[in-house]
Design a protein around this motif. Structure first.
Motif, PDB file in Angstrom:
ATOM      1  N   GLY A   1       9.136  -6.120 -11.052  1.00 32.27           N
ATOM      2  CA  GLY A   1       9.147  -7.270 -10.158  1.00 32.27           C
ATOM      3  C   GLY A   1       7.903  -7.389  -9.303  1.00 32.27           C
ATOM      4  N   GLY A   2       6.778  -6.936  -9.831  1.00 29.35           N
ATOM      5  CA  GLY A   2       5.535  -7.020  -9.075  1.00 29.35           C
ATOM      6  C   GLY A   2       5.432  -6.045  -7.930  1.00 29.35           C
ATOM      7  N   ARG A   3       6.228  -4.976  -7.969  1.00 30.11           N
ATOM      8  CA  ARG A   3       6.188  -3.960  -6.930  1.00 30.11           C
ATOM      9  C   ARG A   3       6.156  -2.564  -7.550  1.00 30.11           C
ATOM     10  NH1 ARG A   3       5.119  -7.910  -4.630  1.00 30.11           N
ATOM     11  NH2 ARG A   3       5.904  -8.692  -2.615  1.00 30.11           N
ATOM     12  N   LEU A   4       5.719  -1.596  -6.755  1.00 33.88           N
ATOM     13  CA  LEU A   4       5.617  -0.213  -7.207  1.00 33.88           C
ATOM     14  C   LEU A   4       6.680   0.647  -6.554  1.00 33.88           C
ATOM     15  CD1 LEU A   4       1.744   0.352  -6.903  1.00 33.88           C
ATOM     16  CD2 LEU A   4       3.024  -0.222  -8.979  1.00 33.88           C
ATOM     17  N   LYS A   5       7.154   1.652  -7.297  1.00 32.22           N
ATOM     18  CA  LYS A   5       8.058   2.643  -6.739  1.00 32.22           C
ATOM     19  C   LYS A   5       7.626   4.010  -7.230  1.00 32.22           C
ATOM     20  CE  LYS A   5      12.903   4.057  -6.435  1.00 32.22           C
ATOM     21  NZ  LYS A   5      14.295   3.782  -6.878  1.00 32.22           N
ATOM     22  N   ASP A   6       7.455   4.934  -6.298  1.00 26.70           N
ATOM     23  CA  ASP A   6       7.082   6.301  -6.655  1.00 26.70           C
ATOM     24  C   ASP A   6       8.262   6.958  -7.380  1.00 26.70           C
ATOM     25  OD1 ASP A   6       6.167   8.893  -6.860  1.00 26.70           O
ATOM     26  OD2 ASP A   6       5.667   9.104  -4.734  1.00 26.70           O
TER      27      ASP A   6
ATOM     28  N   GLU B   1       0.844  -1.190   0.000  1.00 26.65           N
ATOM     29  CA  GLU B   1       0.000   0.000   0.000  1.00 26.65           C
ATOM     30  C   GLU B   1       0.880   1.241   0.000  1.00 26.65           C
ATOM     31  OE1 GLU B   1      -2.500  -0.254   3.418  1.00 26.65           O
ATOM     32  OE2 GLU B   1      -3.690  -1.935   2.630  1.00 26.65           O
ATOM     33  N   HIS B   2       0.394   2.317  -0.616  1.00 29.20           N
ATOM     34  CA  HIS B   2       1.128   3.578  -0.673  1.00 29.20           C
ATOM     35  C   HIS B   2       0.180   4.720  -0.341  1.00 29.20           C
ATOM     36  CE1 HIS B   2       4.750   2.013  -2.851  1.00 29.20           C
ATOM     37  NE2 HIS B   2       3.879   1.093  -3.232  1.00 29.20           N
TER      38      HIS B   2
END
Length: 389
Positions: A366-371, A330-331
């Motif tokens: 890789g199945g992840r989020l980065k802002d 979550e972000h």
């Protein structure tokens, strides 16, 4: 100079033009609808007095940061799901619902409108080339994978408008009653096979199942259960799962849920509910169907005086697990998030933050989020969002 040498510059120009056209045809496009009529910061939709026109913003992710084009005077609205815009598979046209208009007799109120804009995305800048009549308050739009048919959910009428698409010619061909007007038919999603569609009756609390045969649509009697008030609905790219998100009472702190429907079972049926943040507004799957992104108000839409008000919305990422999804991260994001969309290569995710007039960009790896820290200012409050297929 030899004749062959004389032809070389012309050949080079032709090659460059072909390359530019190919780059535009394969562009990673995202279209944002930005409106200036309705504010959401007081805890409920409120008409605001402004002379600023509504607009659209086109992002092209052929490069990063993406190129940005703003086009003014394209009426659209936050009243309705963020799926009130869709792009054809060939990326030549966009359809955008003109859902409401300000009441000329009482400028503090709005009335249902009944048009869809046809936008030429090949033009530089993009431009509206026509509008097509629909039922009252056109909202969610879905375009079939062959690009020849679109469905429009008419929220104030309980009907679906069927549109035929031939090149730049878009025409209504059918109006289908799905539910009663108070049940608020908000969104529609066409199955990848082009023969099935799901339509969300928000106040009715169900998804209606529609059959598509060629250019004709019929309503079945089947209704699928959904948590709360189903709003945005999508179908996974493999056609196996239907997904919708709905809110319950909406007090800003109770967790609401995503509904998962097994479309391959006989009969089709709801199989899971996935708790996420309060008041989910929009959901979208990644192009490969492995990820699901959801944005939730998280109390950020409540009035300043409300004790449950939050300074941030929430972005939730879920990962496919067999016949369902599971939350993986979550972000915190800006207030009152509206639309969310993956680029068609799956490498970036865009989120709309309504009162901030910003688009936030995340990278996906890789199945992840980065802002990424990229914030794109738009000339209005971003209210609808869609990526090119």
């Amino acid at each position: 100079m030899l004749p062959s040498e004389m032809n070389r510059p012309r050949l080079f120009v032709v090659v460059v033009l072909v390359a530019l056209c190919a780059n535009r045809a394969g562009a990673q496009l995202i279209l944002s609808g930005n409106e200036n009529k309705i504010a959401l910061t007081s805890g409920a939709p409120k008409v605001i007095g402004t002379q600023d026109p509504d607009s659209i913003t086109l992002l092209n992710f052929a490069t990063f940061p993406p190129s940005v084009q703003h086009v003014a005077n394209v009426p659209n609205s936050v009243i309705g799901p963020p799926s009130n815009v869709a792009i054809t598979p060939d990326r030549r046209l966009a359809l955008m619902a003109d859902s409401i208009k300000i009441d000329s007799q009482d400028p503090t109120k709005w009335l249902p409108e009944s048009f869809v804009h046809v936008i030429d995305l090949k033009a530089d800048p993009p431009k509206v080339i026509g509008r097509v009549g629909t039922g009252l308050q056109p909202s969610g739009i879905s375009i079939r994978s062959d690009g020849k048919l679109a469905l429009v959910a008419n929220r104030a009428e309980g009907t679906i408008t069927v549109l035929s698409i031939h090149g730049s010619d878009v025409k209504p061909t059918q109006t289908l009653k799905v539910c009663e007007p108070p049940e608020s038919l908000s969104d529609v999603a066409i199955h990848p096979n082009g023969r099935l569609a799901l339509a969300s009756a928000q106040k009715g609390g169900f998804l209606a199942v529609l059959n598509i045969a060629g250019g004709h649509v019929t309503a079945t009697r089947q209704k699928l259960s959904a948590y709360g008030q189903p709003y945005r609905c999508v179908i996974t790219p493999d056609g196996a799962l239907g997904l919708t998100a709905g809110q319950g009472y909406g007090n800003g702190i109770d967790r609401d849920a995503i509904t998962v429907i097994d479309l391959n079972s006989t009969p089709m049926r709801t199989v899971d509910y996935i708790p996420i943040g309060a008041v989910p507004e929009s959901i979208e799957t990644s192009p490969d169907g492995k990820l699901l992104a959801a944005v939730a108000m998280n109390g950020s839409n409540l009035a300043l005086s409300d004790p449950n008000r939050s300074a941030n919305g929430k972005l939730v990422l879920l990962m496919r697990r067999g016949k369902t999804f599971r939350v993986v991260e979550e972000h915190s994001i800006g207030r009152i998030p509206e639309g969310v969309a993956f680029t068609s290569d799956g490498k970036h995710l865009v989120v709309q933050c309504h009162p901030d007039r910003e688009l936030w960009i995340f990278s996906v790896k890789g199945g992840r989020l980065k802002d990424t820290g990229q914030r794109i200012k738009v000339p209005g409050m971003p209210s609808s969002l869609r990526a090119s297929p």
